[in-house]
Enzyme design. Structure first.
Site, PDB file in Angstrom:
ATOM      1  N   ASP A  43       0.826  -1.209   0.000  1.00 26.93           N
ATOM      2  CA  ASP A  43       0.000   0.000   0.000  1.00 26.93           C
ATOM      3  C   ASP A  43       0.857   1.254   0.000  1.00 26.93           C
ATOM      4  O   ASP A  43       1.701   1.445   0.873  1.00 26.93           O
ATOM      5  CB  ASP A  43      -0.905   0.020   1.228  1.00 26.93           C
ATOM      6  N   GLY A 153      -7.576  -2.264   9.553  1.00 24.15           N
ATOM      7  CA  GLY A 153      -8.432  -2.558  10.694  1.00 24.15           C
ATOM      8  C   GLY A 153      -9.835  -2.004  10.618  1.00 24.15           C
ATOM      9  O   GLY A 153     -10.541  -1.971  11.631  1.00 24.15           O
ATOM     10  N   ASP A 178      -9.861  -5.984  -0.998  1.00 24.17           N
ATOM     11  CA  ASP A 178      -9.017  -5.471   0.078  1.00 24.17           C
ATOM     12  C   ASP A 178      -9.862  -4.653   1.034  1.00 24.17           C
ATOM     13  O   ASP A 178     -10.506  -3.691   0.631  1.00 24.17           O
ATOM     14  CB  ASP A 178      -7.903  -4.605  -0.530  1.00 24.17           C
TER      15      ASP A 178
END
Length: 224
Positions: A43, A153, A178
């Site tokens: 990322d 999260g 994702d």
């Protein structure tokens, strides 16, 4: 390296380094690889397109040299064209860009492919799949975000299951997902047509080998 184009109908897992310990990044990736991971999700955030700042080409090059897994760079940045050459030079296998951040998508995808990488487009949760219609011939995969990009999260957005289904109805390209992917949500996404399961916090909250394997097995069981 053609990872997505050679995927066939397999379901695979990819750890997201966003949730890994950056002081031991190669070891963190290796631990997930022992759980069956076949791809590393990298990322890239610029604190402009998303409210977070992560890593760049230098870290990507170090990771490419430290693992035999292909590295998949996801550019969550305002000006992806300015970074693509550096990530190609770093040796990543694939690069996805956010369709919302790209003014000349055909040019961007062509740049990625000309550099020897597979090209993907990522869709934010509220971005309609139809925005990809004219870009499909220039894509190797589609990344569906099942959370808003920027942080690990986050809670899984259930409406993204139907979005994956719509993307698969539009094309035969592999769909990567994702955001909030766990052993519970992976089967939902696989049933809808997803094949590449990116997971970060769910993998690195415990033993990455154990958690990665749980997610992959749960996803593959949905294909039986």
């Amino acid at each position: 390296m053609a990872f997505f184009r050679k995927l066939g109908d397999r379901v695979v897992g990819a750890p997201s380094i966003l949730s890994a310990d950056f002081a031991h990044l190669a070891d963190e990736v290796e631990r997930a690889r022992r759980g069956g991971a076949e791809l590393v999700h990298f990322d890239v955030m610029d604190n402009h397109f998303v409210p977070n700042l992560t890593v760049g080409p230098a870290v990507a090059a170090s990771l490419v040299a430290a693992t035999d897994l292909p590295v998949d760079a996801h550019l969550q940045v305002e000006n992806p064209d300015s970074l693509i050459p550096a990530f190609i030079e770093a040796g990543v296998a694939s690069i996805s860009v956010q369709v919302e951040a790209t003014t000349h998508l055909h040019r961007t995808l062509d740049m990625i492919r000309e550099g020897g990488c597979e090209a993907g487009v990522a869709l934010n949760p509220t971005t309609p799949p139809e925005m990809l219609s004219w870009a499909l011939p220039y894509l190797d995969y589609v990344l569906v975000m099942s959370v808003n990009p920027g942080f690990g999260g986050q809670r899984f957005i259930p409406e993204m299951v139907e979005k994956v289904r719509r993307v698969r109805e539009m094309c035969d390209l592999p769909v990567e997902v994702d955001g909030g992917i766990t052993a519970r949500t992976a089967p939902l996404m696989v049933e809808a047509g997803a094949q590449v399961l990116v997971a970060g916090s769910a993998v690195y909250r415990g033993d990455p080998a154990v958690e990665m394997r749980r997610i992959i097995e749960a996803g593959r069981a949905a294909r039986v």
